[in-house]
Structure formats: structure tokens, C-alpha cells
Scaffold this motif. Structure first.
Motif, PDB file in Angstrom:
ATOM      1  N   GLY A  67       0.792  -1.219   0.000  1.00 45.22           N
ATOM      2  CA  GLY A  67       0.000   0.000   0.000  1.00 45.22           C
ATOM      3  C   GLY A  67       0.829   1.275   0.000  1.00 45.22           C
ATOM      4  N   VAL A  68       2.161   1.142   0.134  1.00 42.13           N
ATOM      5  CA  VAL A  68       3.031   2.316   0.140  1.00 42.13           C
ATOM      6  C   VAL A  68       3.780   2.347  -1.177  1.00 42.13           C
ATOM      7  CG1 VAL A  68       4.978   3.430   1.273  1.00 42.13           C
ATOM      8  CG2 VAL A  68       3.279   2.205   2.635  1.00 42.13           C
ATOM      9  N   GLU A  69       3.659   3.457  -1.894  1.00 44.95           N
ATOM     10  CA  GLU A  69       4.320   3.583  -3.180  1.00 44.95           C
ATOM     11  C   GLU A  69       5.552   4.462  -3.036  1.00 44.95           C
ATOM     12  OE1 GLU A  69       1.684   4.907  -6.218  1.00 44.95           O
ATOM     13  OE2 GLU A  69       0.041   3.661  -5.489  1.00 44.95           O
ATOM     14  N   THR A  70       6.574   4.174  -3.842  1.00 47.70           N
ATOM     15  CA  THR A  70       7.751   5.026  -3.830  1.00 47.70           C
ATOM     16  C   THR A  70       7.497   6.197  -4.769  1.00 47.70           C
ATOM     17  OG1 THR A  70       8.753   3.716  -5.594  1.00 47.70           O
ATOM     18  CG2 THR A  70       9.319   3.118  -3.329  1.00 47.70           C
ATOM     19  N   ILE A  71       8.025   7.346  -4.399  1.00 45.26           N
ATOM     20  CA  ILE A  71       7.822   8.561  -5.184  1.00 45.26           C
ATOM     21  C   ILE A  71       9.165   8.964  -5.776  1.00 45.26           C
ATOM     22  CG2 ILE A  71       7.118  10.977  -5.097  1.00 45.26           C
ATOM     23  CD1 ILE A  71       5.349  10.264  -2.733  1.00 45.26           C
ATOM     24  N   SER A  72       9.188   9.214  -7.081  1.00 39.70           N
ATOM     25  CA  SER A  72      10.432   9.616  -7.745  1.00 39.70           C
ATOM     26  C   SER A  72      10.794  11.048  -7.354  1.00 39.70           C
ATOM     27  CB  SER A  72      10.272   9.508  -9.256  1.00 39.70           C
ATOM     28  OG  SER A  72       9.399  10.514  -9.724  1.00 39.70           O
ATOM     29  N   GLU A  73      12.044  11.381  -7.570  1.00 44.25           N
ATOM     30  CA  GLU A  73      12.513  12.741  -7.273  1.00 44.25           C
ATOM     31  C   GLU A  73      11.773  13.773  -8.118  1.00 44.25           C
ATOM     32  OE1 GLU A  73      14.565  13.874  -4.878  1.00 44.25           O
ATOM     33  OE2 GLU A  73      14.515  11.795  -4.158  1.00 44.25           O
ATOM     34  N   PHE A  74      11.486  13.413  -9.354  1.00 46.62           N
ATOM     35  CA  PHE A  74      10.747  14.311 -10.238  1.00 46.62           C
ATOM     36  C   PHE A  74       9.360  14.602  -9.662  1.00 46.62           C
ATOM     37  CE2 PHE A  74       7.892  14.989 -13.893  1.00 46.62           C
ATOM     38  CZ  PHE A  74       8.482  16.122 -14.435  1.00 46.62           C
ATOM     39  N   ASP A  75       8.681  13.534  -9.220  1.00 42.38           N
ATOM     40  CA  ASP A  75       7.356  13.704  -8.620  1.00 42.38           C
ATOM     41  C   ASP A  75       7.434  14.538  -7.349  1.00 42.38           C
ATOM     42  OD1 ASP A  75       6.183  12.248 -10.640  1.00 42.38           O
ATOM     43  OD2 ASP A  75       6.132  10.368  -9.506  1.00 42.38           O
ATOM     44  N   LYS A  76       8.474  14.341  -6.565  1.00 44.97           N
ATOM     45  CA  LYS A  76       8.644  15.117  -5.331  1.00 44.97           C
ATOM     46  C   LYS A  76       8.796  16.604  -5.650  1.00 44.97           C
ATOM     47  CE  LYS A  76      10.698  11.480  -2.514  1.00 44.97           C
ATOM     48  NZ  LYS A  76      11.910  11.035  -1.808  1.00 44.97           N
ATOM     49  N   ASP A  77       9.552  16.913  -6.713  1.00 44.59           N
ATOM     50  CA  ASP A  77       9.728  18.314  -7.113  1.00 44.59           C
ATOM     51  C   ASP A  77       8.402  18.942  -7.537  1.00 44.59           C
ATOM     52  OD1 ASP A  77      12.439  18.237  -6.582  1.00 44.59           O
ATOM     53  OD2 ASP A  77      13.004  17.806  -8.675  1.00 44.59           O
ATOM     54  N   ILE A  78       7.599  18.163  -8.266  1.00 42.38           N
ATOM     55  CA  ILE A  78       6.290  18.667  -8.688  1.00 42.38           C
ATOM     56  C   ILE A  78       5.406  18.925  -7.469  1.00 42.38           C
ATOM     57  CG2 ILE A  78       4.145  18.049  -9.887  1.00 42.38           C
ATOM     58  CD1 ILE A  78       5.876  16.625 -11.962  1.00 42.38           C
ATOM     59  N   ILE A  79       5.406  17.984  -6.546  1.00 39.66           N
ATOM     60  CA  ILE A  79       4.585  18.119  -5.336  1.00 39.66           C
ATOM     61  C   ILE A  79       5.011  19.336  -4.530  1.00 39.66           C
ATOM     62  CG2 ILE A  79       4.048  17.032  -3.116  1.00 39.66           C
ATOM     63  CD1 ILE A  79       4.103  14.325  -4.640  1.00 39.66           C
ATOM     64  N   LYS A  80       6.315  19.565  -4.433  1.00 37.22           N
ATOM     65  CA  LYS A  80       6.820  20.724  -3.679  1.00 37.22           C
ATOM     66  C   LYS A  80       6.387  22.039  -4.310  1.00 37.22           C
ATOM     67  CE  LYS A  80      10.909  18.516  -1.751  1.00 37.22           C
ATOM     68  NZ  LYS A  80      12.386  18.466  -1.779  1.00 37.22           N
ATOM     69  N   SER A  81       6.167  22.042  -5.626  1.00 41.27           N
ATOM     70  CA  SER A  81       5.797  23.287  -6.308  1.00 41.27           C
ATOM     71  C   SER A  81       4.308  23.615  -6.173  1.00 41.27           C
ATOM     72  CB  SER A  81       6.182  23.216  -7.780  1.00 41.27           C
ATOM     73  OG  SER A  81       5.373  22.273  -8.444  1.00 41.27           O
ATOM     74  N   LEU A  82       3.508  22.661  -5.704  1.00 41.38           N
ATOM     75  CA  LEU A  82       2.072  22.892  -5.549  1.00 41.38           C
ATOM     76  C   LEU A  82       1.777  23.691  -4.288  1.00 41.38           C
ATOM     77  CD1 LEU A  82       0.755  19.335  -6.490  1.00 41.38           C
ATOM     78  CD2 LEU A  82       0.706  21.378  -7.912  1.00 41.38           C
ATOM     79  N   PRO A  83       0.688  24.457  -4.289  1.00 33.76           N
ATOM     80  CA  PRO A  83       0.316  25.220  -3.086  1.00 33.76           C
ATOM     81  C   PRO A  83       0.013  24.280  -1.915  1.00 33.76           C
ATOM     82  CG  PRO A  83      -0.989  25.922  -4.982  1.00 33.76           C
ATOM     83  CD  PRO A  83      -0.222  24.718  -5.401  1.00 33.76           C
ATOM     84  N   VAL A  84       0.401  24.685  -0.734  1.00 32.39           N
ATOM     85  CA  VAL A  84       0.221  23.890   0.473  1.00 32.39           C
ATOM     86  C   VAL A  84      -1.263  23.594   0.710  1.00 32.39           C
ATOM     87  CG1 VAL A  84       0.547  23.855   2.981  1.00 32.39           C
ATOM     88  CG2 VAL A  84       2.317  24.789   1.509  1.00 32.39           C
ATOM     89  N   GLU A  85      -2.126  24.573   0.470  1.00 34.46           N
ATOM     90  CA  GLU A  85      -3.559  24.393   0.687  1.00 34.46           C
ATOM     91  C   GLU A  85      -4.119  23.287  -0.202  1.00 34.46           C
ATOM     92  OE1 GLU A  85      -2.315  27.462  -0.227  1.00 34.46           O
ATOM     93  OE2 GLU A  85      -2.203  28.336   1.772  1.00 34.46           O
ATOM     94  N   LEU A  86      -3.633  23.231  -1.441  1.00 32.86           N
ATOM     95  CA  LEU A  86      -4.092  22.203  -2.366  1.00 32.86           C
ATOM     96  C   LEU A  86      -3.673  20.817  -1.874  1.00 32.86           C
ATOM     97  CD1 LEU A  86      -5.353  21.311  -5.055  1.00 32.86           C
ATOM     98  CD2 LEU A  86      -3.122  21.681  -6.109  1.00 32.86           C
ATOM     99  N   LEU A  87      -2.434  20.690  -1.454  1.00 32.81           N
ATOM    100  CA  LEU A  87      -1.942  19.406  -0.953  1.00 32.81           C
ATOM    101  C   LEU A  87      -2.724  18.966   0.282  1.00 32.81           C
ATOM    102  CD1 LEU A  87       1.909  19.891  -1.353  1.00 32.81           C
ATOM    103  CD2 LEU A  87       0.409  18.446  -2.722  1.00 32.81           C
ATOM    104  N   GLN A  88      -2.983  19.902   1.187  1.00 28.03           N
ATOM    105  CA  GLN A  88      -3.748  19.574   2.395  1.00 28.03           C
ATOM    106  C   GLN A  88      -5.164  19.135   2.034  1.00 28.03           C
ATOM    107  OE1 GLN A  88      -3.349  23.174   4.636  1.00 28.03           O
ATOM    108  NE2 GLN A  88      -1.499  22.493   5.693  1.00 28.03           N
ATOM    109  N   SER A  89      -5.761  19.817   1.085  1.00 27.07           N
ATOM    110  CA  SER A  89      -7.114  19.480   0.660  1.00 27.07           C
ATOM    111  C   SER A  89      -7.164  18.079   0.052  1.00 27.07           C
ATOM    112  CB  SER A  89      -7.598  20.511  -0.365  1.00 27.07           C
ATOM    113  OG  SER A  89      -8.822  20.122  -0.912  1.00 27.07           O
ATOM    114  N   VAL A  90      -6.207  17.761  -0.794  1.00 25.95           N
ATOM    115  CA  VAL A  90      -6.162  16.436  -1.425  1.00 25.95           C
ATOM    116  C   VAL A  90      -5.936  15.361  -0.373  1.00 25.95           C
ATOM    117  CG1 VAL A  90      -4.815  14.967  -2.984  1.00 25.95           C
ATOM    118  CG2 VAL A  90      -5.429  17.291  -3.674  1.00 25.95           C
ATOM    119  N   ARG A  91      -5.013  15.604   0.550  1.00 25.70           N
ATOM    120  CA  ARG A  91      -4.753  14.626   1.602  1.00 25.70           C
ATOM    121  C   ARG A  91      -5.982  14.409   2.477  1.00 25.70           C
ATOM    122  NH1 ARG A  91       0.915  17.312   2.635  1.00 25.70           N
ATOM    123  NH2 ARG A  91       2.197  16.050   1.240  1.00 25.70           N
ATOM    124  N   GLU A  92      -6.692  15.481   2.782  1.00 22.83           N
ATOM    125  CA  GLU A  92      -7.898  15.372   3.611  1.00 22.83           C
ATOM    126  C   GLU A  92      -8.983  14.573   2.894  1.00 22.83           C
ATOM    127  OE1 GLU A  92     -10.460  15.639   6.746  1.00 22.83           O
ATOM    128  OE2 GLU A  92      -8.322  16.105   6.704  1.00 22.83           O
TER     129      GLU A  92
END
Length: 80
Positions: free
Chosen positions: A4-29
């Protein structure tokens, strides 16, 4: 790698870091809520409650139609 745990590539991590914090929190919620709902079977309970709520609204609407016409009988054409 855990189940159930997926590995995240460095490229994906960079994309995630560039997204607004509110958006990430909303998706996680939303993801957390969806997992909780599926585990508890809440989704089927919600659907049932919506159906029952719809029946109540329909019944109230029919009752108001009968009351407004001051009759105990109404034709199908009048109802529609």
C-alpha cells in the motif's frame, strides 16, 4: 517496500513541492476521508439516507398538492 506504500520519484517530489500547500492539504484530507468512509461502509449509509430523504420530500410535495387543491382526489394529469 510495504504493502500500500508507493515510492515517489525525485521528479514527482519536485512537482509536489511546487504545488500550493492548501491544495496538498485538501487532497490529503479528501483521500483520508475517502479511506475512512470506505472502511466504515459510510458510503452505502449515506446513499440510503439520501434516498430516504428524497422519499420524505416527495411525500411532502404530494401532500401540499392535495392541500392546495382542497380536494381528496386529483387526476394524474393534474398531478403531472
Amino acid at each position: 517496500r510495504e504493502e500500500g506504500v508507493e515510492t515517489i520519484s525525485e521528479f514527482d517530489k519536485d512537482i509536489i513541492k511546487s504545488l500550493p500547500v492548501e491544495l496538498l492539504q485538501s487532497v490529503r484530507e479528501r483521500e483520508r476521508k475517502a479511506i475512512e468512509d470506505s472502511r466504515a461502509g459510510v458510503e452505502s449509509i449515506r446513499k440510503r439516507q439520501q434516498l430516504l430523504g428524497g422519499i420524505t420530500k416527495f411525500f411532502n410535495m404530494l401532500r401540499l398538492i392535495f392541500q392546495s387543491s382542497n380536494r381528496s382526489v386529483i387526476t394524474r394529469k393534474e398531478l403531472i
